[in-house]
Design a protein around this motif. Structure first.
Motif, PDB file in Angstrom:
ATOM      1  N   GLU A   1       0.819  -1.206   0.000  1.00 27.07           N
ATOM      2  CA  GLU A   1       0.000   0.000   0.000  1.00 27.07           C
ATOM      3  C   GLU A   1       0.860   1.266   0.000  1.00 27.07           C
ATOM      4  N   ALA A   2       1.971   1.251   0.723  1.00 28.12           N
ATOM      5  CA  ALA A   2       2.842   2.428   0.786  1.00 28.12           C
ATOM      6  C   ALA A   2       3.438   2.744  -0.588  1.00 28.12           C
TER       7      ALA A   2
ATOM      8  N   LYS B   1      -7.765  -3.137  -2.059  1.00 27.96           N
ATOM      9  CA  LYS B   1      -7.038  -3.794  -0.981  1.00 27.96           C
ATOM     10  C   LYS B   1      -7.228  -5.302  -1.075  1.00 27.96           C
ATOM     11  N   LEU B   2      -6.118  -6.030  -0.973  1.00 31.51           N
ATOM     12  CA  LEU B   2      -6.152  -7.486  -1.098  1.00 31.51           C
ATOM     13  C   LEU B   2      -5.926  -8.201   0.222  1.00 31.51           C
ATOM     14  N   GLY B   3      -5.482  -7.511   1.243  1.00 29.03           N
ATOM     15  CA  GLY B   3      -5.213  -8.136   2.532  1.00 29.03           C
ATOM     16  C   GLY B   3      -3.776  -7.901   2.948  1.00 29.03           C
TER      17      GLY B   3
ATOM     18  N   ILE C   1      -1.280  -5.347   1.271  1.00 28.90           N
ATOM     19  CA  ILE C   1      -1.069  -5.505  -0.163  1.00 28.90           C
ATOM     20  C   ILE C   1      -2.282  -4.951  -0.901  1.00 28.90           C
ATOM     21  N   VAL C   2      -2.028  -4.210  -1.965  1.00 31.90           N
ATOM     22  CA  VAL C   2      -3.098  -3.653  -2.788  1.00 31.90           C
ATOM     23  C   VAL C   2      -2.813  -3.955  -4.251  1.00 31.90           C
TER      24      VAL C   2
END
Length: 129
Positions: free
Chosen positions: A40-41, A102-104, A113-114
């Motif tokens: 995500e970052a 967003k995937l988790g 993780i996105v």
């Protein structure tokens, strides 16, 4: 313009050269494949760069001096697709070319993780009606 964009970005615990290479690779892959999976970052860090690239391509302003300075950030790895199909696709759109799904969390360290995508929101499962 490109220098200012990179200097005021997230550090991502990398040196400036490594960070610039990471941005270049991620943005090029995003424009080439139209979908990447990353943390995500990193996705938040390159989202603005990718949107600015699409805007420059859409306007056809790639050959203006300010745009050429910004595009020199990308080097020679700029996909041809960026100049042709993405320009036609976003001719009428005023912004918001990317979206994050967003995937988790990653199993090893729990980093979020996105999936960063370039495209319209035409999915039937996202319809609220």
């Amino acid at each position: 313009m490109a220098r200012k964009l990179i200097m005021h970005s997230r550090r991502l615990t990398r040196s400036s050269g490594a960070r610039k290479a990471l941005y270049r690779n991620l943005v090029t892959d995003l424009l080439g494949y139209e979908k990447i999976t990353t943390t995500e970052a990193k996705a938040k860090a390159i989202r603005g760069v990718a949107e600015k690239m699409i805007t420059l391509g859409k306007r056809g302003a790639i050959f203006m001096p300010a745009a050429r300075l910004f595009l020199s950030f990308m080097g020679r790895r700029l996909p041809i697709k960026f100049l042709t199909s993405l320009r036609k696709r976003y001719a009428e759109r005023k912004g918001g070319y990317t979206r994050m799904v967003k995937l988790g969390a990653r199993l090893g360290d729990g980093a979020p993780i996105v999936q960063l995508e370039v495209g319209e929101n035409n999915d039937a499962d996202n319809d609220c009606s």
